[in-house]
Design a protein around this motif. Structure first.
Motif, short mmCIF file in Angstrom:
data_model
loop_
_atom_site.label_atom_id
_atom_site.label_comp_id
_atom_site.label_asym_id
_atom_site.label_seq_id
_atom_site.Cartn_x
_atom_site.Cartn_y
_atom_site.Cartn_z
N SER A 138 0.85 -1.19 0.00
CA SER A 138 0.00 0.00 0.00
C SER A 138 0.89 1.24 0.00
CB SER A 138 -0.95 -0.01 1.20
OG SER A 138 -0.23 -0.09 2.41
N PHE A 139 0.27 2.37 -0.25
CA PHE A 139 1.00 3.62 -0.39
C PHE A 139 0.41 4.68 0.53
CE2 PHE A 139 1.13 1.26 -4.30
CZ PHE A 139 2.49 1.24 -4.59
N GLY A 140 1.19 5.71 0.82
CA GLY A 140 0.68 6.78 1.66
C GLY A 140 1.55 8.02 1.57
N PHE A 147 4.27 0.83 1.89
CA PHE A 147 4.12 -0.15 2.96
C PHE A 147 4.13 -1.55 2.36
CE2 PHE A 147 2.09 3.68 4.46
CZ PHE A 147 2.31 3.72 5.82
N PHE A 148 4.74 -2.50 3.09
CA PHE A 148 4.70 -3.90 2.70
C PHE A 148 4.37 -4.72 3.94
CE2 PHE A 148 6.81 -8.06 2.29
CZ PHE A 148 6.06 -8.55 1.22
N LYS A 149 3.37 -5.57 3.84
CA LYS A 149 2.94 -6.41 4.95
C LYS A 149 3.28 -7.86 4.66
CE LYS A 149 0.70 -7.63 8.65
NZ LYS A 149 1.65 -8.15 9.59
N ALA A 156 9.00 1.93 3.40
CA ALA A 156 10.05 2.76 2.81
C ALA A 156 9.54 4.20 2.78
CB ALA A 156 10.38 2.28 1.40
N ASP A 157 10.38 5.13 3.22
CA ASP A 157 10.02 6.55 3.27
C ASP A 157 10.95 7.36 2.39
OD1 ASP A 157 8.30 5.82 5.33
OD2 ASP A 157 9.57 6.66 6.92
N ASN A 199 12.18 1.17 7.07
CA ASN A 199 11.66 1.05 8.44
C ASN A 199 11.04 -0.31 8.69
OD1 ASN A 199 11.74 3.98 9.40
ND2 ASN A 199 10.62 4.17 7.48
N ALA A 200 11.08 -0.72 9.94
CA ALA A 200 10.31 -1.85 10.43
C ALA A 200 9.30 -1.29 11.43
CB ALA A 200 11.20 -2.89 11.08
N LEU A 201 8.02 -1.60 11.24
CA LEU A 201 6.96 -1.17 12.14
C LEU A 201 6.45 -2.39 12.88
CD1 LEU A 201 6.93 0.92 9.65
CD2 LEU A 201 4.69 1.51 10.50
N PHE A 202 6.39 -2.30 14.20
CA PHE A 202 5.92 -3.41 15.03
C PHE A 202 4.59 -3.00 15.65
CE2 PHE A 202 10.52 -3.54 14.88
CZ PHE A 202 10.74 -4.84 14.47
N ASP A 203 3.53 -3.70 15.28
CA ASP A 203 2.18 -3.40 15.76
C ASP A 203 1.94 -4.06 17.11
OD1 ASP A 203 1.46 -2.01 13.39
OD2 ASP A 203 1.10 -3.93 12.40
N PHE A 204 1.31 -3.30 18.02
CA PHE A 204 0.91 -3.86 19.30
C PHE A 204 -0.38 -4.66 19.10
CE2 PHE A 204 3.45 -0.23 20.68
CZ PHE A 204 4.27 -0.84 21.62
N ALA A 205 -0.54 -5.71 19.87
CA ALA A 205 -1.75 -6.54 19.78
C ALA A 205 -2.95 -5.74 20.27
CB ALA A 205 -1.58 -7.79 20.63
#
Length: 185
Positions: A30-32, A59-61, A72-73, A100-106
């Motif tokens: 996705s993009f942003g 964004f890549f998931k 990537a920014d 970047n690495a983004l870590f989502d909280f549960a």
């Protein structure tokens, strides 16, 4: 700075119809884009006023790890140099390309809010327009960023607000705190 904020408002108003038509936020890519306030710190903060930041994101998931996203920014931060009494309009800017690495909280399955932390490594090209510090193309240095944010799931797209600390490892301490709001589609 007012001109830049008006430009951001125009871009955002043109993008809203496109964003509202996007229906699938579960795609792996996705993009942003985002924008906001950029606060210089350290030696940069000694000589520059608060400025602005604009950034584009990819964004890549990965499907294998539920709590991890990659992003990537490409960003542009710009600050006006503090007035030294001579009335100059000198400024400094940084263009960054960061992985970047983004870590989502549960969160529970019905929550539309997703908090996250991020860490990133990239290259930053820093350049000043002041005559006494002008260095041609500027200096490109390795840098890191760490921060956190909240992503808000909406109908067909998401928004996010985040703050991070950025440090470019150069001869002088170049660091800043961008606080931004963005959309992902």
């Amino acid at each position: 700075m007012q001109r830049s904020l008006r430009l951001f408002s125009v871009v955002l108003s043109l993008a809203v119809p496109v964003l509202l038509s996007a229906q699938d936020t579960a795609r792996p890519v996705s993009f942003g884009f985002s924008g906001g306030l950029s606060i210089p710190t350290g030696e940069l903060g000694d000589g520059a006023d608060a400025g602005y930041v604009f950034a584009g994101h990819v964004f890549f998931k990965p499907s294998a790890i539920q709590a991890l996203r990659l992003r990537a920014d490409v960003s542009l931060d710009r600050w006006s140099l503090k007035n030294d009494g001579n009335g100059s309009n000198a400024s400094t800017r940084s263009v960054g390309v960061v992985a970047n690495a983004l870590f989502d909280f549960a969160t529970n399955g019905t929550s539309t809010v997703k908090p996250y932390v991020l860490v990133g490594l990239g290259l930053y090209n820093n350049k000043s327009s002041a005559a006494e510090t002008s260095n041609g193309e500027g200096a490109t240095d390795v840098g890191v960023q760490v921060g956190g944010g909240m992503e808000f799931q909406l109908a067909g797209f998401s928004t996010f607000a985040e703050a991070k600390y950025v440090n470019a490892f150069s001869e002088r301490r170049v660091s800043w705190i961008p606080i931004s709001f963005g959309v992902r589609f």
